[in-house]
Motif scaffolding. Structure first.
Motif, short mmCIF file in Angstrom:
data_model
loop_
_atom_site.label_atom_id
_atom_site.label_comp_id
_atom_site.label_asym_id
_atom_site.label_seq_id
_atom_site.Cartn_x
_atom_site.Cartn_y
_atom_site.Cartn_z
N SER A 70 0.77 -1.86 -0.02
CA SER A 70 0.09 -0.06 -0.07
C SER A 70 0.58 1.20 -0.33
O SER A 70 0.61 2.31 -1.24
CB SER A 70 -1.27 -0.07 1.49
OG SER A 70 0.03 0.39 2.53
N GLU A 71 1.46 1.19 0.62
CA GLU A 71 3.12 2.67 1.04
C GLU A 71 3.45 2.71 -0.78
O GLU A 71 3.69 4.11 -0.80
CB GLU A 71 3.89 2.41 2.15
CG GLU A 71 3.21 2.36 3.10
CD GLU A 71 4.40 1.75 4.24
OE1 GLU A 71 5.21 1.30 4.59
OE2 GLU A 71 3.88 2.41 5.84
N ALA A 72 4.21 1.37 -1.37
CA ALA A 72 5.07 1.96 -2.49
C ALA A 72 3.47 2.18 -3.02
O ALA A 72 4.41 2.94 -4.35
CB ALA A 72 5.28 0.17 -2.79
N ILE A 73 2.86 1.66 -3.25
CA ILE A 73 1.74 2.67 -4.11
C ILE A 73 1.66 4.00 -4.34
O ILE A 73 1.47 4.15 -5.21
CB ILE A 73 0.42 1.14 -4.51
CG1 ILE A 73 0.34 0.03 -5.61
CG2 ILE A 73 -0.53 2.33 -5.68
CD1 ILE A 73 -0.15 -1.02 -5.10
N ILE A 74 1.39 3.95 -3.07
CA ILE A 74 0.74 5.33 -3.23
C ILE A 74 1.67 6.45 -3.05
O ILE A 74 1.72 7.29 -3.83
CB ILE A 74 -0.28 5.97 -1.55
CG1 ILE A 74 -1.06 4.79 -1.12
CG2 ILE A 74 0.16 7.28 -1.48
CD1 ILE A 74 -1.97 5.14 -0.19
N GLU A 75 2.85 6.23 -2.49
CA GLU A 75 4.26 6.82 -3.06
C GLU A 75 5.03 7.09 -4.70
O GLU A 75 4.97 8.18 -5.00
CB GLU A 75 5.38 6.44 -2.15
CG GLU A 75 6.69 6.57 -2.46
CD GLU A 75 7.87 6.51 -1.56
OE1 GLU A 75 8.67 6.97 -2.06
OE2 GLU A 75 7.60 5.45 -0.53
N THR A 76 4.80 5.81 -4.76
CA THR A 76 4.90 5.72 -6.29
C THR A 76 3.71 6.39 -7.45
O THR A 76 3.85 7.60 -8.07
CB THR A 76 5.25 4.13 -6.88
OG1 THR A 76 5.21 3.86 -6.52
CG2 THR A 76 5.26 4.55 -9.03
#
Length: 204
Positions: free
Chosen positions: A114-120
Motif C-alpha cells: 500500500s505504501e509503495a503504490i501511493i508513493e509511486t
C-alpha cells in the motif's frame, strides 16, 4: 502452495478457502445487475464470508465490506481512489484481526504494498508503474516473513516450528499483486522461490 504453507503455520485450509471465496465473489460480480460499486463490494464480501468461513475468509470479507462503506453510492472509482484500496484493506484487517505489521501475517506484505503504490503514484502518476512497485514490495514483504516468529493466531502456538516458513497470507497477497501486474501468467502461478523450496524439502 498456500495449503502447504498454511499447514505449517495454521490449519492448512487456506487454499480451499481462497478458492471457495474467489468463486463466490466471481459469481456475485457476474450476476450483479446494479451500478453501485459500494453495493457490489458489500454483496461480494457477504458472499465470501458465507462461502469461506475461515480466518482468511473472515479477513478478506472484512476488506470487501470496508470497501463497500468507502465507495457507497459510487458508480466509478478514480485512480486517485484506487491507490487507497490496499490501505483500506490493511485498516480492515488490523481492525478485525487485531494484528499489525511484524506479527507475521498478510499485513507484512499488504502494508509495504500500500505504501509503495501511493508513493509511486504520487511521484509519477503512472498506475502501471505503481502496481509494479507495489507487487515488488509485496513479494519482498512476503519473503521477509521467513524467520519471523508469529505473534497472533494459530501460528503463534507453534511459532518456533513455523519460523522457517513464510506466512501464507503474505504470500497470497504477493500472488494477487503479481496477477494484477502480469495478467498473462498461467493459472496456478506461484512464487518460484517458494516452489523450489518445497521441491527441495520433499526430496529429503
Amino acid at each position: 502452495l498456500l495449503a502447504k504453507l498454511d499447514s505449517h503455520c495454521g490449519d492448512g485450509d487456506m487454499g480451499v478457502s481462497i478458492y471457495m471465496g474467489a468463486t463466490a465473489v466471481k459469481n456475485e460480480v457476474i450476476t450483479y445487475q446494479g451500478n453501485d460499486v459500494g453495493e457490489l463490494f458489500v454483496r461480494s464480501g457477504m458472499s465470501l464470508n458465507r462461502s469461506a468461513p475461515s480466518t482468511i475468509g473472515t479477513l478478506l470479507s472484512s476488506c470487501l465490506l470496508m470497501l463497500g462503506k468507502k465507495f457507497k453510492g459510487c458508480h466509478v472509482i478514480l485512480e486517485s481512489e484506487i491507490i487507497q484500496i490496499p490501505t483500506y484493506c490493511a485498516d480492515a484487517i488490523m481492525l478485525r484481526g487485531n494484528a499489525q505489521i511484524g506479527d507475521k501475517t498478510i499485513l507484512d506484505a499488504l502494508i509495504p504494498l500500500s505504501e509503495a503504490i501511493i508513493e509511486t503514484y504520487n511521484e509519477c502518476g503512472d498506475m502501471e508503474e505503481a502496481l509494479r512497485r507495489g507487487a515488488h514490495a509485496a513479494k519482498l514483504g512476503a519473503h521477509n516473513t521467513r524467520g519471523m516468529l508469529a505473534k497472533i493466531g494459530r501460528a503463534k502456538w507453534i511459532a518456533d516450528r513455523s519460523k522457517e516458513y513464510p506466512d501464507a497470507g503474505a504470500v497470497y497477497c504477493s500472488i494477487v499483486m503479481d496477477g494484477f501486474v502480469d495478467r498473462n501468467k498461467p493459472e496456478g502461478y506461484i512464487l518460484p522461490d517458494y516452489e523450489a523450496m518445497y521441491a527441495k524439502r520433499e526430496k529429503k
